[in-house]
Design an enzyme around this catalytic site. Structure first.
Site, short mmCIF file in Angstrom:
data_model
loop_
_atom_site.label_atom_id
_atom_site.label_comp_id
_atom_site.label_asym_id
_atom_site.label_seq_id
_atom_site.Cartn_x
_atom_site.Cartn_y
_atom_site.Cartn_z
N GLU A 1 -27.61 -19.41 6.75
CA GLU A 1 -28.92 -19.40 5.78
C GLU A 1 -29.10 -20.67 5.24
OE1 GLU A 1 -27.80 -14.77 4.23
OE2 GLU A 1 -27.01 -16.52 3.01
N ASN B 1 -25.43 -11.38 1.50
CA ASN B 1 -24.58 -10.82 0.36
C ASN B 1 -25.35 -9.99 -0.42
OD1 ASN B 1 -22.11 -11.84 1.11
ND2 ASN B 1 -22.18 -13.79 0.03
N SER C 1 -21.98 -19.81 -1.86
CA SER C 1 -22.38 -18.26 -1.27
C SER C 1 -23.27 -17.43 -2.56
CB SER C 1 -21.17 -17.40 -1.04
OG SER C 1 -20.09 -18.06 -1.03
N HIS D 1 -25.72 -22.15 4.20
CA HIS D 1 -24.86 -21.14 3.94
C HIS D 1 -24.25 -20.65 5.24
CE1 HIS D 1 -23.47 -17.00 2.10
NE2 HIS D 1 -22.45 -17.91 2.03
P1 NAI Z 1 -11.30 -23.97 -0.03
O1 NAI Z 1 -10.78 -23.70 -1.45
O2 NAI Z 1 -10.59 -23.47 1.29
O3 NAI Z 1 -11.61 -25.42 -0.01
C1 NAI Z 1 -12.39 -26.26 -1.02
C2 NAI Z 1 -11.69 -27.59 -0.72
O4 NAI Z 1 -12.61 -28.44 -1.58
C3 NAI Z 1 -10.68 -27.93 -1.15
O5 NAI Z 1 -9.81 -28.77 -0.24
C4 NAI Z 1 -10.64 -28.88 -2.37
O6 NAI Z 1 -9.37 -29.78 -2.60
C5 NAI Z 1 -11.87 -29.45 -2.27
N1 NAI Z 1 -12.64 -29.70 -3.52
C6 NAI Z 1 -12.77 -29.04 -4.64
N2 NAI Z 1 -13.66 -29.84 -5.76
C7 NAI Z 1 -13.54 -30.69 -5.04
C8 NAI Z 1 -14.63 -31.86 -5.51
N3 NAI Z 1 -15.13 -31.92 -6.72
N4 NAI Z 1 -14.74 -33.08 -4.57
C9 NAI Z 1 -14.16 -32.98 -3.36
N5 NAI Z 1 -13.39 -31.91 -3.00
C10 NAI Z 1 -13.10 -30.78 -3.63
O7 NAI Z 1 -12.81 -23.19 -0.22
P2 NAI Z 1 -13.68 -22.68 0.96
O8 NAI Z 1 -13.48 -21.13 1.11
O9 NAI Z 1 -13.90 -23.61 1.95
O10 NAI Z 1 -15.03 -22.44 -0.04
C11 NAI Z 1 -16.22 -23.56 -0.37
C12 NAI Z 1 -17.28 -23.31 -0.72
O11 NAI Z 1 -17.94 -22.66 0.54
C13 NAI Z 1 -17.50 -22.61 -1.79
O12 NAI Z 1 -18.85 -22.96 -2.31
C14 NAI Z 1 -17.79 -21.23 -1.27
O13 NAI Z 1 -18.35 -20.38 -2.15
C15 NAI Z 1 -18.34 -21.25 0.02
N6 NAI Z 1 -18.23 -20.24 1.00
C16 NAI Z 1 -16.98 -19.79 1.24
C17 NAI Z 1 -16.97 -18.66 2.35
C18 NAI Z 1 -15.38 -18.21 2.78
O14 NAI Z 1 -15.48 -17.33 3.33
N7 NAI Z 1 -14.36 -18.91 2.18
C19 NAI Z 1 -18.05 -18.48 3.16
C20 NAI Z 1 -19.16 -19.05 2.84
C21 NAI Z 1 -19.22 -20.04 1.81
#
Ligand code: NAI
Length: 516
Positions: free
Chosen positions: A156, A194, A123, A144
């Site tokens: 996006e 954003n 994001s 996105h």
């Molecule tokens: P989350 O913390 O719920 O999930 C992330 C997952 O990625 C975890 O299960 C973790 O174990 C895994 N992970 C971390 N590093 C890793 C790696 N090197 N290789 C493989 N797996 C790995 O995070 P979330 O909220 O799902 O966010 C993920 C991405 O999406 C981020 O880049 C965030 O900025 C983006 N995002 C999040 C939104 C939200 O509302 N939570 C909305 C839009 C984008």
């Protein structure tokens, strides 16, 4: 090129909040989806969470159990990143850190075939910066999604400096084939949503900081006049102040501290206090304490007598339906002739739409003490609440006449203090200004701005179309007036808005706008 065919294998990396949802979207569209997470067992758990969510939809007859089973059979957990080799599109939703994302895609370049498309769900990180670490940056894009990914329609599709335009179009078509509403944008801080959404929070915080109105009243105005699903303070409490404040800060820094995006001290103090919103039981509102919740009711004026007659001056523009509503309510409506500043006269009291000046300034400039301003509404017929503000020179009796008028039309009335641009007018003008600047800076086109804000964050109307309803000249004047009062660069008008006004043109059609 068109959308990726449904027999294309898709990989999703990161099985957290976003990754599991994105995997579900691709599987629902018919793709085989490989789900991988660095934490052992997390991919399996992600699929189990998806299964539990789908089961609820089956119980509510939203999908058949056969479709549910078929969808789940297409989602496969992987233990090793090497298992993702067959994928032709890899979407990552891992931790939000540049070097970790760069390292992941570099590794994938050696695992997947040379024509594989890589997409990041980031994001806030520059797609160009992620791509800089790759040998094939032309294959890297932002994709996105919004939370929850299976529900929110917007995607996006973000191009970095090196991204191949044809691949961006292919991802756009693919997202559309998945039932999403994609928009194309250039990699810039905050992308579209954003960035353009910042004033929704920022202007409310400023009005609150200046004592314009309290939290519950501002929220009620934004919901009941503006047609937004949630008010800014309710929404910030839901998002979490730590997250919302961090996004504002990151956009502010990324734009080299452009005052447009200046964070709020008030919100910083909430973060300092640990009042993070719903998740900590307290933010702008208190949660779980009925006594305190009932204290946060919007300020609503008590009943005042209805006028028997009103006179209108000039063209009321976006507010012109008020006249028909008045007649329907049995109020005699007559014209007071064409006049420099449009408005309504009720027994010596002037009522006018906010144009960014304070009521006190309007009173002084019009040399008329009895002056009340009303705020913008999305639709003056549908609006359940209207905000009013009186000049310092105006009497309470004068204010009561204005209150009685709107109450006669069936509206609740909130009287706020005399802040420039009131609540909705300044918010919508600033949203449109930011959207126009995104277009002016070639981030995306006008249609993408409006679609993004409606499909990504449920705005009731795209900010640019809304600005056209108000009249672009009115929006520019309002911003200029607000800028003159604050003397801040924050309210400077987007060059594109000025240009549209000078050329009497519009964003969405060249039809003359009769509100201008
Ligand atoms: P989350 O913390 O719920 O999930 C992330 C997952 O990625 C975890 O299960 C973790 O174990 C895994 N992970 C971390 N590093 C890793 C790696 N090197 N290789 C493989 N797996 C790995 O995070 P979330 O909220 O799902 O966010 C993920 C991405 O999406 C981020 O880049 C965030 O900025 C983006 N995002 C999040 C939104 C939200 O509302 N939570 C909305 C839009 C984008």
């Amino acid at each position: 090129m068109g959308a990726l065919p449904t027999n294309t294998v898709i990989a999703v990396i990161g099985a957290g909040t976003m990754g599991a949802g994105i995997a579900q979207v691709a599987a629902k569209a018919g793709h085989s989806v490989l789900l991988y997470d660095a934490v052992a067992g997390a991919a399996q758990q992600g699929i189990e969470r998806t299964a539990a969510g789908l089961q609820k939809l089956v119980q509510r007859n939203k999908i058949s159990s056969a479709d549910c089973e078929a969808l789940l059979s297409r989602m496969q957990p992987c233990d090793a990143i090497e298992d993702l080799a067959p994928a032709k599109l890899v979407i990552e939703a891992i931790v939000e850190r540049l070097e970790v994302k760069q390292q992941l895609f570099s590794q994938l370049e050696n695992i997947c075939s040379a024509d594989t498309i890589f997409a990041s769900n980031t994001s806030s990180i520059s797609i160009t910066a992620i791509g800089a670490a790759l040998s094939r940056p032309q294959h890297l894009l932002g994709m996105h999604f919004f939370n929850p990914a299976p529900v929110m329609k917007l995607v996006e599709v973000i191009s970095g400096v090196a991204t191949d335009a044809g691949i961006a179009q292919q991802l756009f078509d693919t997202a559309a084939a998945w039932g999403k509403k994609p928009v194309l944008a250039r990699s810039t801080p905050g992308f579209i949503v954003n960035r353009v959404a910042r004033p929704f929070y920022a202007e409310a915080l400023r009005v609150l900081e200046e004592g314009g109105a309290d939290v519950a009243t501002i929220d009620a105005i934004v919901r009941e006049s503006g047609g937004f699903r949630m008010g800014p303070f309710e929404l910030m409490d839901l998002i979490g102040h730590d997250v919302n404040y961090a996004v504002t800060n990151s956009v502010f820094d990324a734009y080299f501290q452009d005052p447009r995006f200046k964070p709020s001290l008030l919100q910083q103090e909430l973060v300092n206090a640990g009042y993070l919103g719903r998740k900590s039981g307290r933010g702008f509102y208190h949660y779980g304490d009925t006594a305190e919740q009932s204290a946060s009711q919007p300020q609503t004026a008590s009943a005042q007598p209805a006028p028997t007659a009103i006179r209108y001056r000039g063209d009321l523009g976006v507010a012109k339906t008020l006249l028909a509503q008045a007649e329907k309510a049995g109020i005699a409506v007559s014209s007071a002739g064409h006049y420099h500043s449009p408005g309504i006269e009720i027994d010596g009291v002037r009522l006018a739409l906010s144009d960014g000046r304070t009521a006190t300034q309007c009173s002084a400039e019009d040399n008329h003490a009895e002056l009340v301003l009303f705020d913008l509404a999305l639709d003056y017929e549908q609006a359940q609440r209207i905000a009013l503000t009186k000049s310092d020179q105006c009497s309470e009796q004068g204010l009561n006449k204005a209150i009685g008028f709107f109450q006669a039309l069936g509206k609740s009335v909130s009287v706020i203090d005399d802040v420039p641009g009131m609540v909705l007018m300044r918010t919508v003008c600033m949203l449109a200004n930011e959207g126009a600047d995104a277009v002016n800076q070639q981030v995306c086109d006008a249609a993408a701005v409006d679609l993004a804000m409606q499909a990504g964050v449920n705005y009731p109307r795209g900010p640019l179309a809304w600005a056209e309803d108000i009249g672009l000249a009115w929006v520019v004047d309002s911003l200029d007036n607000i800028a003159a009062i604050y003397g801040e660069d924050r309210y400077r008008v987007s060059p594109l808005l000025c240009r549209k006004v000078y050329s009497s043109s519009r964003f969405f059609s060249d039809q003359p706008n009769d509100n201008e």
